[in-house]
Structures are given as structure tokens and as C-alpha cells.
Design an enzyme around this catalytic site. Structure first.
Site, PDB file in Angstrom:
ATOM      1  CB  SER A  42      -0.944   0.015   1.202  1.00  0.00           C
ATOM      2  OG  SER A  42      -0.215  -0.100   2.396  1.00  0.00           O
ATOM      3  CG  ASP A 331      -4.967   4.951   6.924  1.00  0.00           C
ATOM      4  OD1 ASP A 331      -3.750   4.730   7.163  1.00  0.00           O
ATOM      5  OD2 ASP A 331      -5.596   4.361   6.017  1.00  0.00           O
ATOM      6  CG  HIS A 334      -1.673   3.385   4.905  1.00  0.00           C
ATOM      7  ND1 HIS A 334      -2.961   2.905   5.028  1.00  0.00           N
ATOM      8  CD2 HIS A 334      -0.933   2.352   4.435  1.00  0.00           C
ATOM      9  CE1 HIS A 334      -2.993   1.635   4.616  1.00  0.00           C
ATOM     10  NE2 HIS A 334      -1.776   1.274   4.266  1.00  0.00           N
TER      11      HIS A 334
END
Ligand SMILES: *[C@@H]1O[C@H](CO)[C@@H](O)[C@H](O)[C@H]1NC(C)=O
Ligand SMILES: *[C@@H]1O[C@H](CO)[C@@H](O)[C@H](O)[C@H]1NC(C)=O
Ligand SMILES: *[C@@H]1O[C@H](CO)[C@@H](O)[C@H](O)[C@H]1NC(C)=O
Length: 366
Positions: A42, A331, A334
Site C-alpha cells: 500500500s 490513517d 499509512h
């Protein structure tokens, strides 16, 4: 006005003399066109998981993701752009969409295979992500396609002067931590992860790939996401996760050094995301942030429960900070766009304690 136009034509004339181009059907390439290929998770996934069958927990296709830059959720797990987006900009390439995006055909610029949640091991979130081995399979398909389009020789050349960016490993360790059922010791597990990564680098090498950049693991034990799972052991960070992260970060340069001695012409840099992010977590104000430990979007301890957007398994409750520019973490797991921007600037120009031995600019130029 007239003279401006005249100069414009002159410029085009010069450009076409100075920068030789070669065309294959309707694809024209500048000589020494450098493509960018992206593998991993990610931190570098620009929306792959929008195109696979998975759970919302593995996606970032809901508001407020993307709101700062794109103004809509693109599938990037942050408020804006990620490392490959900034890199494409600095390298004068167009933004590189996910390989799986149905409308994407400019493969000569490179491709992004990364998938949020993916690790080096097939077992990591099996069936919910595009694991590294499958990413490699897609790369091989692309190789076949490039050979058909450009011919054997040009395709090989494109792959051999391309830059390969890989961010992988975090999810193997996070999966081990959250599933809490590993039969492997930390050391054995690190060997599996590094062993599988090594195999993928060898396979890319066989197709011509020479110029790599690897991110080491960022301080996983300090992620709000990890700290919220064990808040009683989270001060300052979760030691059992930090220790395996450090093991990996020691093993990575050793394995790469060994590979370089075996694979002629292999060139790589390691980007030290561990130190870079760690400094911002501990000392945010020094780098233009106000908050290094609590995430902007989430709930619970450190806003570390992964509920940003309100559509995930943990439930609809989430808080959103007022000014994301103040936050290191967007978040629970991340970083924010500002972190990625600062990081990419430094790996591009080659800040010595952030990337060694080649800057990204150097890798693109040579
Ligand atoms: C993992 O399992 C052990 C023993 O079963 C338990 O004490 C511990 O709290 C668990 N950790 C997590 C993160 O669930
Ligand atoms: C890759 O990982 C698998 C477990 O997913 C393991 O069985 C295999 O031995 C690993 N390969 C290498 C080369 O380490
Ligand atoms: C948001 O934070 C940044 C960095 O601290 C600051 O420069 C900016 O003025 C803030 N914006 C608002 C609307 O408060």
C-alpha cells in the site's frame, strides 16, 4: 505574438534534432526512455485493489481518501499522492496507473503492480491481495506484450534501463503479528521473507531488470495501527514488532549485497524509510508537522483503529483531523502525502543518510 510562435516552432525543431525518437506503430519513444516499474504494498499501490475481488478493509476507495490532492478516492491509501506519483513527476513521466486498470495501455512508461496488503509470502492475506509472486507473473505477461509490440531487442533494452521500485515486507510482519499464530521464529520468518524477495529480484533480472530501489521497512512497531492492538505495550512502540522489523532491515542489505555479487550489472539503492519516518514520529515539529503519533483519520487509541472512511469491518465510527498537513500519519497504518513528498524529494536528489548509494535521479539518468 508572431515571434513567440516562431520561437515555439524553433524549439520543436531543435527538440526533434537533439532528442532522437523511435516509433513502433503509434508508440514513439525518446532514445533512452526510462520506464518505472513498481512492486509491493500500500505504500506504493495507486489503486490495484479496486480491480480485484477483495474486502473494503483492503481498499482505499472511499472518502476521505484522496481528498487533499485528487479530490476523490483513487484507491491510494493516503490523503493524496504516493511515492510513485512524485517519482513519475520528477522523472517527467505521466502518472503510472495500476497495471490492472482496464484503460491502461502506455506500458512503455512502466507499470504499477503493487497491491495494498500484499507481502512477499503467498499466505499473507491470501486471496485478498495481489501477492508479490502474482505481481511478478503480471510483469512477465507485460514482458511478452512489450516484445510483441517493440520487438525482442527494444523490449529488452526498455526493461534493462528501467527503474524498479519495491516496497514490500511490512504486511508479512503485520500479518504475523495480527494472526498471532506463526510456527516460525522471528529469524526463520525473516529468512522466508527475504528469500522470497530474492527470488523475485532474480526473475526480474532474467527479464533484463537491473536498476532497483528498495524501501527498507518503516518503524512498524510505532504505527498507530500496531499500537492500538497492544496499547498496554505501546510506549513508545510495540517492541516485538520493532525487533522483527530491525531484523529484516539488517538482513535486507546483506541479501542484496550477496545478490549483486552473483548477478552481473545489478545496481540497487536502499531507501531508509525506517530512519526517515522514525525521525518524524519522534520529532514532528522539526519537519513541519505537529503530530507524529496519532493518526489523522481513525478511532480508538492513537486513532489507530483502522476505521477511516467508516465502511470497514471495525465499524462506522471514525474521527478526521482538521488539518492533515499537521499529521505524519493519515490513517492507522499509512503516512500522509506530506511525508511521501518529503521522502521522494530526498530519495530523488540523493540525501546521503536517506538513500545509498545512488539517488533516484542518478538511476534514471544512467
Ligand atoms: C497472542 O497469543 C497470546 C497467547 O495465546 C496472547 O497472550 C496474546 O495476547 C496474543 N496477542 C495478540 C496480539 O492477539
Ligand atoms: C517463500 O515462502 C514460502 C512460504 O510462503 C516458503 O515455503 C519458501 O521456502 C520461501 N522461498 C524462499 C526461497 O525462501
Ligand atoms: C495546516 O497546517 C499547515 C502545517 O502546519 C499550516 O501551514 C497551514 O496553515 C494549516 N492550515 C490551516 C487551514 O490551518
Amino acid at each position: 505574438m508572431k515571434s513567440l510562435r516562431f520561437h515555439f516552432y524553433l524549439l520543436i525543431l531543435y527538440a526533434s534534432i537533439i532528442i532522437p525518437t523511435k516509433c513502433f506503430g503509434n508508440i514513439c519513444l525518446q532514445k533512452d526512455h526510462v520506464a518505472l516499474f513498481i512492486f509491493g504494498d500500500s505504500l506504493v499501490d495507486v489503486g490495484t485493489n479496486n480491480y480485484i475481488d477483495t474486502l473494503t478493509d483492503n481498499r482505499a476507495n472511499i472518502p476521505p481518501y484522496g481528498e487533499t490532492f485528487f479530490k476523490y478516492p483513487t484507491g491510494r491509501a493516503s490523503n493524496g499522492r504516493l511515492i510513485p506519483d512524485f517519482l513519475a513527476e520528477y522523472a517527467n513521466l505521466e502518472l503510472i496507473p495500476p497495471y490492472l486498470h482496464p484503460g491502461y495501455h502506455r506500458y512503455v512508461d512502466g507499470a504499477n503492480f503493487a497491491s495494498g496488503g500484499a507481502g512477499t509470502l503467498d499466505e499473507t492475506r491470501q486471496g485478498l491481495v495481489v501477492a508479490l509472486n502474482t505481481q511478478l507473473k503480471y510483469f512477465k505477461k507485460l514482458d511478452t506484450l512489450l516484445k510483441q509490440r517493440l520487438g525482442e531487442k527494444e523490449a529488452k533494452k526498455l526493461l534493462s534501463i528501467a527503474v524498479y521500485l519495491t516496497s514490500v515486507g511490512s504486511n508479512d510482519y503485520l500479518f504475523r503479528f495480527t494472526s498471532n499464530s506463526s510456527v516460525y521464529s522471528p529469524k526463520e520468518y525473516v529468512n522466508l521473507v527475504i528469500g522470497n524477495l530474492t527470488t523475485v529480484i532474480e526473475e526480474i533480472y532474467k527479464k533484463g531488470g537491473r536498476k532497483h530501489v528498495f524501501l527498507n521497512l518503516h518503524p512498524l512497531g510505532c504505527l498507530p495501527f500496531v499500537k492500538a492492538i497492544k496499547p498496554e505495550n505501546a510506549n513508545p512502540c510495540v517492541e516485538e514488532v520493532t525487533s522483527i522489523t530491525k531484523l529484516h532491515n539488517k538482513a535486507l542489505p546483506k541479501a542484496l549485497k550477496k545478490l549483486k555479487s552473483e548477478l552481473r550489472g545489478l545496481k540497487y539503492s536502499i531507501a531508509d524509510f525506517y530512519t526517515f519516518l522514525g525521525e518524524r514520529i519522534v520529532n514532528p515539529s522539526k519537519y513541519g508537522f505537529k503530530e507524529g503519533k496519532i493518526s489523522c483519520c481513525g478511532t480508538g487509541p492513537y486513532n489507530g483503529i483502522y476505521s477511516c472512511g467508516g465502511k470497514r469491518a471495525v465499524g462506522p465510527k471514525y474521527e478526521l483531523c482538521r488539518n492533515i498537513s499537521d499529521y505524519v500519519f493519515f490513517d492507522a497504518p499509512h503516512p500522509s502525502e506530506k511525508v511521501y513528498q518529503q521522502f521522494t524529494e530526498q530519495i530523488w536528489s540523493g540525501t546521503p543518510n536517506v538513500i545509498q548509494p545512488h539517488s533516484l535521479k542518478e538511476l534514471f539518468d544512467h
